[in-house]
Design a protein around this motif. Structure first.
Motif, PDB file in Angstrom:
ATOM      1  N   UNK A  80       0.791  -1.202   0.015  1.00  0.00           N
ATOM      2  CA  UNK A  80       0.124  -0.005  -0.082  1.00  0.00           C
ATOM      3  C   UNK A  80       0.838   1.402  -0.039  1.00  0.00           C
ATOM      4  N   UNK A  81       0.558   1.998  -0.951  1.00  0.00           N
ATOM      5  CA  UNK A  81       1.293   3.299  -1.035  1.00  0.00           C
ATOM      6  C   UNK A  81       0.195   4.395  -1.388  1.00  0.00           C
ATOM      7  N   UNK A  82      -0.508   4.822  -0.255  1.00  0.00           N
ATOM      8  CA  UNK A  82      -1.644   5.743  -0.244  1.00  0.00           C
ATOM      9  C   UNK A  82      -1.425   6.857   0.666  1.00  0.00           C
ATOM     10  N   UNK A  83      -1.832   7.962   0.212  1.00  0.00           N
ATOM     11  CA  UNK A  83      -1.569   9.317   0.861  1.00  0.00           C
ATOM     12  C   UNK A  83      -2.839   9.151   1.794  1.00  0.00           C
ATOM     13  N   UNK A  84      -2.585   9.877   2.990  1.00  0.00           N
ATOM     14  CA  UNK A  84      -3.576   9.875   3.960  1.00  0.00           C
ATOM     15  C   UNK A  84      -3.431  11.457   4.832  1.00  0.00           C
TER      16      UNK A  84
END
Length: 171
Positions: A81-85
């Motif tokens: 997972x490479x998800x901005x938050x």
């Protein structure tokens, strides 16, 4: 010192698809007026083995002694997972999801509230695993697609499609 670039750090997270019969344990929280569900688990500490991390996280979150599980946890899914938050610079996370089975007496002793330093309190809910399709689940593993909670593992299907901002959005 400049701010870290997104995904230059990697964290490993272990999680349990915790089954009692056909029901799965989910941590439920409400965020921004929406329901969110998480599998119990957390980050692996530096130098910690994966089995120890899974046992520690289940003890911390649910008061589950992994020695009371029915059999050995089985690695079922891996998701990158490479998800901005919102908040700090996000790490890249490698989610390792293990299937764990427990008996009714063990389930009855589990904690029903899980406390997270950043996410706050969550409630432990049990749902039929087939009813998880369409839930805001993180990581979004295909629980409902299992033929049965004890179905044989298919190593070719363990590596799930990677998550990024094009196919996943934080609530």
């Amino acid at each position: 010192m400049s701010a870290a670039e997104p995904f230059t750090r990697i964290k490993i997270r272990v999680a349990a698809a915790l089954f009692h019969g056909d029901e799965i344990a989910l941590i439920h929280r409400s965020r921004n007026g929406r329901d969110q569900y998480t599998l119990p688990g957390g980050n692996v500490e530096p130098g910690e083995s994966l089995p120890h991390a899974l046992a520690r996280e289940l003890e911390e979150e649910l008061a589950l002694d992994l020695a009371e599980a029915s059999g050995v946890p089985q690695l079922t899914w891996i998701q990158d997972a490479m998800v901005t938050r919102p908040g700090s610079t996000p790490p890249r996370k490698l989610h390792l999801v293990f299937r764990v089975h427990i008996t009714g007496p063990v389930r009855a002793r589990l904690r029903t509230t899980e406390y997270d330093d950043t996410a706050g309190a969550g409630r432990l809910l049990w749902r039929p695993y087939k009813d998880t399709a369409g839930l805001a689940l993180f990581p979004p593993v295909p629980l409902a697609e299992l033929a049965a909670p004890t179905a044989p593992l298919d190593a070719a299907r363990a590596l799930l499609p990677a998550l990024d901002d094009t196919n996943y959005r934080w609530i």
